[in-house]
Design an enzyme around this catalytic site. Structure first.
Site, mmCIF file in Angstrom:
data_model
loop_
_atom_site.group_PDB
_atom_site.id
_atom_site.type_symbol
_atom_site.label_atom_id
_atom_site.label_comp_id
_atom_site.label_asym_id
_atom_site.label_seq_id
_atom_site.Cartn_x
_atom_site.Cartn_y
_atom_site.Cartn_z
ATOM 1 N N CYS A 111 44.890 79.533 123.933
ATOM 2 C CA CYS A 111 46.298 79.122 123.890
ATOM 3 C C CYS A 111 46.494 77.768 124.568
ATOM 4 O O CYS A 111 46.085 77.573 125.708
ATOM 5 C CB CYS A 111 47.172 80.185 124.563
ATOM 6 N N LYS A 159 39.265 85.487 121.657
ATOM 7 C CA LYS A 159 39.762 84.538 120.647
ATOM 8 C C LYS A 159 39.801 83.165 121.305
ATOM 9 O O LYS A 159 40.372 83.004 122.390
ATOM 10 C CB LYS A 159 41.152 84.942 120.172
ATOM 11 N N ASN A 223 39.568 81.555 111.799
ATOM 12 C CA ASN A 223 41.034 81.470 111.828
ATOM 13 C C ASN A 223 41.490 80.024 111.686
ATOM 14 O O ASN A 223 40.892 79.114 112.239
ATOM 15 C CB ASN A 223 41.532 82.077 113.161
ATOM 16 N N GLY A 224 42.587 79.877 110.920
ATOM 17 C CA GLY A 224 43.216 78.571 110.782
ATOM 18 C C GLY A 224 43.591 78.240 109.358
ATOM 19 O O GLY A 224 42.710 78.092 108.505
ATOM 20 N N ASP A 225 44.897 78.197 109.082
ATOM 21 C CA ASP A 225 45.440 77.724 107.801
ATOM 22 C C ASP A 225 45.157 78.617 106.602
ATOM 23 O O ASP A 225 45.269 78.145 105.458
ATOM 24 C CB ASP A 225 44.896 76.321 107.445
ATOM 25 N N GLY A 247 47.523 84.168 110.433
ATOM 26 C CA GLY A 247 48.669 84.082 111.333
ATOM 27 C C GLY A 247 49.946 83.713 110.608
ATOM 28 O O GLY A 247 50.676 84.576 110.107
ATOM 29 N N ARG A 248 50.189 82.410 110.489
ATOM 30 C CA ARG A 248 51.492 81.963 109.983
ATOM 31 C C ARG A 248 51.785 82.422 108.561
ATOM 32 O O ARG A 248 52.950 82.470 108.159
ATOM 33 C CB ARG A 248 51.598 80.437 110.119
#
Ligand SMILES: Cc1cc2nc3c(=O)[nH]c(=O)nc-3n(C[C@H](O)[C@H](O)[C@H](O)COP(=O)(O)O)c2cc1C
Length: 329
Positions: A111, A159, A223-225, A247-248
């Site tokens: 984070c 993570k 993870n990512g996009d 995620g998003r």
């Protein structure tokens, strides 16, 4: 004994932790209509759990941090995500999560939020490998104590990101792999990059190659996009990850893990699921500011004729009853 990590089918698709988005209410809805293979809670402060429960003696029913750890059986396997830079706090909070019946605990080491990093937590952990290892050990001790089970590999995962100011995969990722984690999620950006550049999926094969040498049994989650389950399946195959974390893409689309994109959702699906979410929000987290719910309104009410007007009306609502009345549900 084995944990759920040993029997997860590959490739697997998991729900990312997202503070004030994938909260107990949204997770309940997601589990009902499009269940991921593994669910993560939002991150929760281990220090905060200790202070509120042990020092302030706040009853669990009134504790907002305990509310963040509510879950339904349908969400299993479910992993609680914690952060702290103090091993004794992580041990305390992990023991608590095991007692609460969580299937695993994940430690946030990625984070970039300044308030988190100031406490030496989140991405700051990348700069302190010795402490990162201590934190993992403490979490394992806590999980075993809380679950009262003997695991072959204790279900404590991490993570993280691919580096702090620059990509340092070769230095940082081995630190974590040497701990023989059951699973390691790698958000393919550095701390410095925040979420401002595209995720570096081209670097994933290097993470996987390190895993193959240092800890072959560790599952690697990229993870990512990632936009959809279809996109996730392709990325897992192309870059060699065992699992993919989304995620998003869950914003405004509780059907994500059922294979739908936001474009596939009909207007009535968007509105009825928003109404259901509002009800869960009031039911599960009555003391939480309804303001937090409003980011769901923006995400669900878009992409159809009249969306802007309806959104404006819904933004005035203060509880689920008002939301449902505007939606005529
Ligand atoms: C609103 C929001 C809240 C987030 N909260 C957390 C969190 O609590 N713990 C965590 O590890 N990552 C958190 N993240 C990061 C996501 O889990 C994920 O790593 C990031 O969004 C990239 O994945 P995506 O492109 O699929 O969204 C958060 C991201 C967003 C947008």
């Amino acid at each position: 004994m084995e944990s759920f990590w040993e029997s997860v089918k590959k490739p697997f698709f998991v729900l990312a932790p997202m503070a004030d988005v994938t909260d107990a209410a949204y997770r309940k809805l997601i589990a009902e209509i499009g269940k991921p293979d593994v669910t993560w809670t939002e991150f929760v402060s281990a220090d905060g759990l200790y202070h509120t429960r042990e020092l302030k003696k706040l009853p669990d029913a009134e504790n907002p941090l305990m509310r963040d750890l509510l879950y339904t059986e349908a969400e299993r396997p479910i992993v609680a995500q914690l952060f702290s830079s103090k091993p004794e706090m992580i041990e305390y909070a992990t023991k608590l999560c095991a007692e609460l019946g969580f299937d695993g605990v994940d430690i946030n080491m990625g984070c970039p939020d300044k308030s988190i990093e100031k406490q030496g937590c989140g991405a700051a952990m990348i700069k302190n490998p010795a402490l990162a290892k201590e934190i993992i050990e403490a979490a394992r001790k806590g999980f075993v104590a809380g679950s009262k089970k003997e695991y072959d590999v204790v279900p404590v995962s991490v993570k993280t990101r691919i580096g702090y100011n620059r990509e340092t995969i070769d230095e940082w990722i081995p630190v974590l792999l040497e701990m023989k984690l059951p699973a390691l999620t790698v958000h393919l950006r550095t701390r410095k990059e925040m979420s401002k550049v595209a995720a570096h999926w081209d670097l994933m094969p290097r993470v996987v190659a390190l895993r193959d040498v240092i800890s072959p049994s560790t599952l690697i989650i990229g993870n990512g996009d990632v936009k959809s389950v279809e996109d996730a399946r392709q990325k897992a195959e192309l870059f060699g990850a065992d699992g993919i974390m989304l995620g998003r893409a869950i914003f405004g689309n509780p059907y994500l893990f059922a294979g739908k994109t936001t474009e596939d959702m009909s207007t009535s699906e968007k509105l009825s699921t928003l109404g259901q979410l509002a009800e869960y929000f009031d039911e599960i987290q009555p003391a939480k500011s309804f303001h937090i719910f409003k980011k769901h309104i923006k995400a669900f009410v878009s992409g159809f004729d009249g969306a802007a007007e309806l959104r404006a009306q819904l933004m005035e609502c203060e509880n689920s009853k008002e939301i449902r009345s505007v939606l005529k549900l």
